[in-house]
Design an enzyme around this catalytic site. Structure first.
Site, mmCIF file in Angstrom:
data_model
loop_
_atom_site.group_PDB
_atom_site.id
_atom_site.type_symbol
_atom_site.label_atom_id
_atom_site.label_comp_id
_atom_site.label_asym_id
_atom_site.label_seq_id
_atom_site.Cartn_x
_atom_site.Cartn_y
_atom_site.Cartn_z
ATOM 1 C CG HIS A 179 -2.469 -0.230 1.368
ATOM 2 N ND1 HIS A 179 -2.232 -1.807 0.995
ATOM 3 C CD2 HIS A 179 -3.404 0.036 1.116
ATOM 4 C CE1 HIS A 179 -3.589 -1.675 1.304
ATOM 5 N NE2 HIS A 179 -4.270 -0.821 0.574
ATOM 6 N NE ARG A 212 -2.725 -1.248 4.101
ATOM 7 C CZ ARG A 212 -3.836 -1.624 4.638
ATOM 8 N NH1 ARG A 212 -4.662 -1.246 4.500
ATOM 9 N NH2 ARG A 212 -3.696 -3.197 4.388
ATOM 10 C CG HIS A 218 1.739 -2.088 6.490
ATOM 11 N ND1 HIS A 218 2.521 -3.898 6.262
ATOM 12 C CD2 HIS A 218 1.224 -2.750 5.607
ATOM 13 C CE1 HIS A 218 2.442 -4.555 4.943
ATOM 14 N NE2 HIS A 218 1.103 -3.681 4.634
ATOM 15 C CG ASP A 222 6.511 -3.012 7.945
ATOM 16 O OD1 ASP A 222 7.239 -3.395 7.920
ATOM 17 O OD2 ASP A 222 5.414 -3.821 8.815
#
Length: 275
Positions: A179, A212, A218, A222
């Site tokens: 994402h 996210r 996440h 990340d």
């Protein structure tokens, strides 16, 4: 690493995204399932990078933070801060940002662009974003496949903003964030298409990825490494004639837009993203 092995790893991100797409489609009403392109969006499109040209994200991403390290403690602190935002308007925005497969996905950048982005209002710009989505999100596959890092909700047991996808997310590596690669890459590409709004668009791409973290799916690292992947993919995309042609068409379309209503409450969005 052998080229055939790299090719297989390059498909990992796309395969993971395919699982998400399948789960998304299964949740839609029957009347929506009959119109597959409207539901799945970019999964019906080819990307711009030719077969065999996918980037090896393992050359871009270091190993995720080691257990007990200062970097891991930073990730945990950022995850805890995100949990505190659950149920707030920022959580609601993060939930909207999580949907990158519907026709409305590209509209997340409308406020940053200063006009409504979508398949009806800006078809060339929308198609550019939809096609690059496969290249951007799928490029995280090699690193995801190697490390299969667990996601924050698996460690802290707290809710996520898309609970229907929990089973799918458990089977997909957290590091790096697809994402984040998608959102940041879109911001960079839109900055090329709408240079007068470059700062706003790249900032929105950064926030799209950080959603996210807010969603508890996440870690901060990340998301940060997803941006690195995005930057490399966008640089590579600019070497593709088809991408350059579509970017030029999208830039012309954006320059010709006269309706400056983004169709959203941009003041409220700006306030949330400034938090």
């Amino acid at each position: 690493m052998h080229i055939s092995k790299l090719a297989a790893l390059g498909l990992a991100g796309a395969a993971a995204l395919g699982l998400v797409a399948a789960g998304f489609a299964q949740q839609q009403p029957a009347q929506q399932q009959s119109s597959k392109p409207a539901v799945i969006g970019f999964f019906n499109l080819s990307g711009y990078l030719p077969r065999g040209a996918a980037l090896n994200s393992l050359l871009l991403n270091p190993a995720p933070p080691a257990a007990g390290s200062a970097a891991e403690a930073r990730d945990v602190a950022a995850a805890n801060a995100a949990v505190a935002l659950q149920g707030t308007p920022r959580w609601t925005l993060a939930t909207r940002d999580a949907d990158f497969m519907s026709p409305a996905a590209t509209s997340a950048f409308s406020c940053a662009a200063g006009f409504a982005i979508g398949p009806k209002t800006t078809p060339k710009l929308d198609m550019l974003m939809q096609r690059t989505a496969r290249d951007l999100a799928g490029a995280t596959g090699p690193t995801k496949a190697k490390y299969m890092r667990q996601r924050p909700f698996m460690a802290n047991g707290k809710p996520i903003c898309t609970p229907d996808f929990e089973a799918i997310l458990r089977s997909d590596g957290s590091y790096p964030s697809g994402h984040s690669s998608l959102g940041y890459g879109w911001g960079l590409i839109l900055a090329e298409a709408i240079p007068g709004r470059a700062a706003e668009l790249v900032a929105r791409g950064r926030a799209f990825g950080d959603s996210r973290r807010i969603c508890n799916v996440h870690w901060l690292s990340d998301i940060e490494e997803g941006r690195i992947v995005a930057a490399a993919v966008v640089a590579r995309l600019n070497a593709e004639p088809a991408f350059q042609a579509d970017l030029a068409a999208a830039r012309a379309e954006a320059a010709a837009v006269t309706e400056r209503d983004p169709g959203q409450d941009c003041a409220a969005e700006a306030a949330l993203l400034a938090l």
